[in-house]
Design an enzyme around this catalytic site. Structure first.
Site, PDB file in Angstrom:
ATOM      1  N   HIS A  50      32.107  24.339  20.566  1.00 26.52           N
ATOM      2  CA  HIS A  50      33.181  23.773  21.403  1.00 26.52           C
ATOM      3  C   HIS A  50      33.967  24.842  22.120  1.00 26.52           C
ATOM      4  O   HIS A  50      34.887  24.533  22.880  1.00 26.52           O
ATOM      5  CB  HIS A  50      34.107  22.901  20.559  1.00 26.52           C
ATOM      6  CG  HIS A  50      35.167  23.654  19.800  1.00 26.52           C
ATOM      7  ND1 HIS A  50      34.904  24.742  19.001  1.00 26.52           N
ATOM      8  CD2 HIS A  50      36.519  23.449  19.714  1.00 26.52           C
ATOM      9  CE1 HIS A  50      36.029  25.177  18.461  1.00 26.52           C
ATOM     10  NE2 HIS A  50      37.022  24.425  18.878  1.00 26.52           N
ATOM     11  N   HIS A  81      45.480  24.756  23.084  1.00 29.61           N
ATOM     12  CA  HIS A  81      45.421  23.782  24.173  1.00 29.61           C
ATOM     13  C   HIS A  81      45.814  24.437  25.496  1.00 29.61           C
ATOM     14  O   HIS A  81      46.652  25.338  25.527  1.00 29.61           O
ATOM     15  CB  HIS A  81      46.336  22.599  23.883  1.00 29.61           C
ATOM     16  CG  HIS A  81      45.889  21.792  22.698  1.00 29.61           C
ATOM     17  ND1 HIS A  81      46.674  20.828  22.109  1.00 29.61           N
ATOM     18  CD2 HIS A  81      44.716  21.800  22.004  1.00 29.61           C
ATOM     19  CE1 HIS A  81      46.021  20.285  21.101  1.00 29.61           C
ATOM     20  NE2 HIS A  81      44.823  20.864  21.011  1.00 29.61           N
ATOM     21  N   GLY A 109      35.705  29.702  27.231  1.00 26.86           N
ATOM     22  CA  GLY A 109      35.984  30.964  26.574  1.00 26.86           C
ATOM     23  C   GLY A 109      37.469  31.032  26.274  1.00 26.86           C
ATOM     24  O   GLY A 109      38.164  30.015  26.224  1.00 26.86           O
ATOM     25  N   ALA A 142      34.713  29.546  22.175  1.00 30.24           N
ATOM     26  CA  ALA A 142      34.341  30.892  21.752  1.00 30.24           C
ATOM     27  C   ALA A 142      34.515  31.076  20.252  1.00 30.24           C
ATOM     28  O   ALA A 142      33.718  31.738  19.597  1.00 30.24           O
ATOM     29  CB  ALA A 142      35.170  31.926  22.506  1.00 30.24           C
ATOM     30  N   ASP A 191      43.695  16.928  14.332  1.00 25.99           N
ATOM     31  CA  ASP A 191      43.848  16.609  15.762  1.00 25.99           C
ATOM     32  C   ASP A 191      42.667  15.732  16.180  1.00 25.99           C
ATOM     33  O   ASP A 191      41.756  16.163  16.895  1.00 25.99           O
ATOM     34  CB  ASP A 191      43.921  17.879  16.599  1.00 25.99           C
ATOM     35  CG  ASP A 191      44.467  17.617  18.000  1.00 25.99           C
ATOM     36  OD1 ASP A 191      44.750  16.440  18.318  1.00 25.99           O
ATOM     37  OD2 ASP A 191      44.599  18.571  18.780  1.00 25.99           O
TER      38      ASP A 191
END
Length: 386
Positions: free
Chosen positions: A312, A150, A289, A314, A74
């Site tokens: 980037h 996402h 988070g 949790a 991705d």
């Protein structure tokens, strides 16, 4: 820094304890440290977990080589945030806003039924063979969320304002580019009889394919940003549909799957960040988070040991499969509803994104106080998941 491994060719610097890493991620980190073109050391962020070839939450600097799997499938995946001038949002209006967003932003495997305006697409400049093949279908993908982790989230900031955060990537165009060049890298490594593991196959910088991948990777990074921007525009439209007088400020964008040319320790190198965010001194970033837990807007400290990077997010504590099999749907859903969060845990298949499948974000943040300063804490109000 919390720990260091010095048994490999290069040191592995950890922002968590070695024993806190799952065995698969640790083995992948050791593979990185033994790459013949790896530079200085390997940096592992506190949200790390096993990925494909390279751990998520890792930073690899190289000389004269690029590793497609160290960027990931991705390409350009990342997050953006936008502040509204609202200080309060009643639940009925919040529900209407979320409903309006769902009508205009396809999620999961869905794309737009019609091509979007080409002005949203990055310009086709230079030699981009795979991108050009995918361009027409990408017109239906720009402004779509995708699946997995996402999200689009509405949040209340510790600064008193309502914020919007979007997390998404380059959709199928990035996936196709990544797989194409990873296959090329594997073929090249077989021809060279390279000792490098196939999952970390590389493209040397004196190869024509290096420039091609570099061009197409950067296009996908730009496409991923355009994708997030269009979704943010649709979210803004949803807000203004319900609250016409709302205004928006302070757009922040941060990718976390990319490679870039940077200077570190006096040398020019290629820095691969896979599930890691750049955090130069004073640079804004986002560390979300899970749904149901706080997210953070931060400023980087420019820590040289992390190649000026931070986590980037949790980070996962269990696989998606294990989460679906072992977590309790009613308990996970109730925990979010009890907090008043409009959440996305409705079916067993949604449990892979339940808060219990992620690490404790407070612990992750405590492990990286040397990397970032927290500026604003963001409490979730409502979330859309892919």
């Amino acid at each position: 820094m919390k720990d260091i491994i010095e048994t490999e060719k290069l040191p592995i610097k950890l922002w968590l304890k070695e024993e806190e890493m799952e065995e698969g991620a640790l083995e992948q980190a050791r593979n990185l440290a033994n790459l013949p073109f790896a530079y200085k050391h390997i940096a592992i962020m506190p949200d790390t977990h096993q990925g494909y070839g390279m751990p998520i939450g890792a930073i690899l600097a190289t000389k004269r080589a690029i590793v497609p799997n160290a960027v990931g499938v991705d390409i350009g995946c990342g997050m953006c945030s936008l502040r509204t001038d609202l200080k309060h949002l009643e639940t009925p209006k919040l529900k209407k806003i979320m409903s309006a967003i769902r009508k205009t932003v396809p999620v999961g495997f869905r794309h737009h039924e019609n091509p979007q305006d080409e002005t949203w697409m990055p310009a086709l400049e230079g030699n981009l063979p795979v991108v050009k093949q995918q361009y027409e279908s990408a017109l239906n993908q720009v402004g779509t969320l995708g699946g997995g982790n996402h999200f689009i989230e509405i949040q209340k900031g510790s600064d008193g304002y309502i914020w919007i955060m979007v997390h998404s990537g380059s959709r199928n165009i990035g996936f196709t580019v990544a797989n194409h060049y990873n296959r090329i890298a594997k073929e090249k490594n077989k021809t060279m009889d390279s000792p490098v593991p196939q999952d970390l196959a590389f493209i040397p910088d004196d190869s024509d394919d290096f420039e091609l991948y570099w061009n197409e990777m950067n296009y996908c990074i730009d496409f991923a940003l355009a994708n997030r921007k269009l979704m943010m525009e649709r979210a803004k439209s949803a807000f203004t549909e319900i609250i016409p007088e709302v205004a928006f400020y302070d757009f922040i964008n941060k990718p976390h799957n990319f490679a870039s040319r940077e200077d570190h320790f006096g040398e020019s190198v290629l820095v691969h960040r896979k599930g890691a965010t750049r955090a130069r001194k004073g640079e804004w970033g986002m560390i979300p988070g899970s749904q149901g837990t706080r997210s953070y807007l931060v400023k980087g400290k420019g820590n040289a040991k992390s190649f000026e990077s931070c986590s980037h997010g949790a980070g996962r504590v269990m696989s998606r499969t294990k989460a679906r099999k072992t977590l309790d749907l009613k308990a996970e859903s109730k925990a979010l509803s009890d907090k008043g969060i409009l959440h996305a845990i409705r079916h067993r298949n949604d449990l892979d994104e339940a808060p219990s499948s992620y690490k404790d974000i407070d612990e992750v943040m405590a492990n990286q106080t040397s990397l970032v300063d927290v500026q604003i804490e963001l409490q979730p109000l409502a979330v859309i998941k892919g």
